[in-house]
Motif scaffolding. Structure first.
Motif, short mmCIF file in Angstrom:
data_model
loop_
_atom_site.label_atom_id
_atom_site.label_comp_id
_atom_site.label_asym_id
_atom_site.label_seq_id
_atom_site.Cartn_x
_atom_site.Cartn_y
_atom_site.Cartn_z
N ASP A 105 22.09 -1.25 -5.88
CA ASP A 105 23.25 -1.66 -5.29
C ASP A 105 23.83 -1.90 -3.95
O ASP A 105 24.02 -1.36 -3.09
N HIS A 122 23.46 1.44 -3.83
CA HIS A 122 24.14 2.84 -4.75
C HIS A 122 23.28 2.82 -5.96
O HIS A 122 22.77 2.38 -5.99
N GLU A 176 26.17 5.61 2.14
CA GLU A 176 26.63 4.86 3.46
C GLU A 176 26.10 4.51 4.35
O GLU A 176 25.28 5.44 4.42
N ARG A 220 25.39 7.81 -3.57
CA ARG A 220 26.00 5.88 -3.12
C ARG A 220 26.01 7.07 -1.73
O ARG A 220 25.64 8.10 -0.83
N TYR A 256 24.18 -4.11 4.95
CA TYR A 256 24.70 -3.51 3.54
C TYR A 256 25.70 -2.02 4.39
O TYR A 256 25.34 -1.70 5.13
N GLU A 295 26.48 -2.20 -0.95
CA GLU A 295 27.80 -3.28 -1.00
C GLU A 295 27.35 -4.26 0.22
O GLU A 295 26.95 -3.59 1.16
N GLY A 348 33.06 -5.94 0.64
CA GLY A 348 33.12 -5.19 -0.44
C GLY A 348 32.26 -5.43 -1.88
O GLY A 348 32.63 -5.08 -3.25
N SER A 349 32.11 -6.94 -1.41
CA SER A 349 31.16 -6.99 -2.63
C SER A 349 29.97 -6.27 -3.00
O SER A 349 29.36 -5.77 -1.79
N THR A 350 29.01 -6.64 -4.39
CA THR A 350 28.31 -6.11 -4.18
C THR A 350 27.32 -6.84 -4.83
O THR A 350 27.49 -7.88 -5.22
#
Length: 410
Positions: free
Chosen positions: A391, A211, A222, A220, A207, A393, A397-399
């Motif tokens: 969630d 989120h 990273e 969020r 990932y 990522e 870019g999809s989740t």
């Protein structure tokens, strides 16, 4: 031998053979509360049976610890003996193993100036930074475990008759450590394999960010670009497989130091060096805490964040399902080593370099450049609940759902 004595012996053997995994010829250091002397003697016996060359025991006592803050000179709070720090470094350099029975009294410092406690904690962390390098980089065998003390049992089981609290605490510790009269070592092999499967699944997902959403939380995070998920245990630099925290239910990795944005609210009280902090809310921007509140103990947070620059950034993100063995006990233990294994949690302060590809081979500056946080401190706080959604990522870019209503969704 009574049933209790049999379980106690199984627990001691589990700690020695799975937790620190003592090797023949190894030197072993045990740090324990004075109240746990009988159990500590059993651990020492099991360590020698496993081939330990020498076992050193250091006992701690709450009244002695508190005396320093009640009667000590002002200069005492900024002092930590250099000879002791040097001893610990020498011990680690020679490949020793260390075990700590870690059960801080949640009310130990009631009425004590929190600034004094924070100064003493920082002085110790500063002096022991060299030794901490060995533990945070998995260069030696180390393990944290739990055993009952009266103050802790009184706090956790206040609803139980006083004469039964220690016994109930022992029963609970056995349960959360899978010591059930069968073969706890085999029980742990299966448990560690399950955590390994989760770890592998998350590493495969790779990932980009997580989120978090829950009441009081919209955050969020990273993840470091070359982050690695860990869980259960792992091999240290000597090739010895150890489990650093018993019990353990978490899988964890490294957040990107400057990649945390939003706000998060704690869901359990935090026992911060014998000082309770509750209902914390942190706001982060570009990784750093920019605002914080607590319903109680806020001054302790202020002191924590003042430790150094890195104390205001995250060093760990850990996932634990709400439907899990310790969480299902439905009890707050006021002990981070247990409470963090009942709840998703985050940690302010130092990252673990082994959560980053080749991180243990990097110096401080290289770790920072690769997204790792560096600090004298590392403090976990719990944020999990039955209302937490997470969630993930993916790199494209999809989740996708990682947690729903507090439990795994992948």
């Amino acid at each position: 031998m009574s049933s209790f004595e049999a379980l106690l012996e199984q627990y001691a053997e589990l700690v020695v053979k799975v937790g620190v995994n003592i090797q023949p010829g190894q030197v072993f250091l045990v740090t324990a509360p004075l109240e746990t002397v009988e159990f500590t003697r059993l651990i020492v016996s099991k360590a020698y049976e496993a081939g330990a060359k020498y076992v050193q025991v250091e006992f701690e006592d709450d009244q002695i610890t508190r005396s320093r803050f009640e009667h000590g000179d002002e200069a005492s709070f900024d002092y930590y003996p250099a000879w002791k720090a040097e001893m610990m470094e020498k011990f680690a350099e020679e490949g020793g193993a260390t075990l700590t029975i870690k059960v801080p009294n949640p009310d130990l410092y009631q009425g004590i100036d929190p600034q004094h406690v924070s100064r003493a904690t920082k002085a110790a962390a500063t002096a022991r930074e060299g030794y901490a390098h060995y533990t945070r980089n998995a260069k030696i065998s180390w393990c944290l475990i739990k055993a009952p003390t009266k103050a802790w049992a009184d706090k956790v089981f206040a609803d139980v008759a006083e004469k039964d609290r220690i016994r109930v605490m022992w029963d609970t510790i056995f349960q959360m450590n899978r010591v059930d009269g069968s073969d706890p070592i085999q029980n742990w092999q299966g448990h560690l394999n399950n955590l390994k499967q989760l770890q592998n699944k998350l590493n495969h997902k790779n990932y980009k960010s997580l989120h978090y959403r829950a009441p009081g939380t919209d955050l969020r995070i990273e993840l470091a670009e070359r982050h690695i998920w860990r869980g259960g245990g792992g091999e240290n630099a000597q090739g010895i497989y150890t489990v650093a925290n018993m019990p353990t239910e978490e899988v964890f990795t490294m957040p990107k130091r400057t990649g945390v944005n939003g706000y998060v609210t704690s869901t359990m009280p935090l026992n911060l060096n014998g000082q309770l902090v509750d209902r914390i809310t942190f706001t982060f921007k570009d990784g750093k805490v920019t605002k914080y509140t607590a319903e109680s103990g806020e001054q302790h947070l202020t002191n924590l964040l003042a430790t150094d620059e890195g104390a205001s950034y995250l060093g760990e993100v850990a996932l634990v399902p709400h439907d899990s063995p310790i969480s299902n006990l439905n009890r707050i233990f006021y002990n981070t080593g247990i409470d963090e294994n009942a709840s998703c949690h985050l940690a302010l302060g130092s990252a673990y370099p082994f959560n980053l590809e080749k991180g243990t081979q990097m110096n401080r500056e290289e770790q920072l450049q690769n997204g790792a946080n560096v600090s004298l401190t590392h403090v976990d706080f719990m944020i999990g609940s039955a209302e937490l959604d997470i969630d993930g990522e993916l790199q494209d870019g999809s989740t996708e759902a990682v947690f729903r209503k507090g439990n795994w969704a992948i």
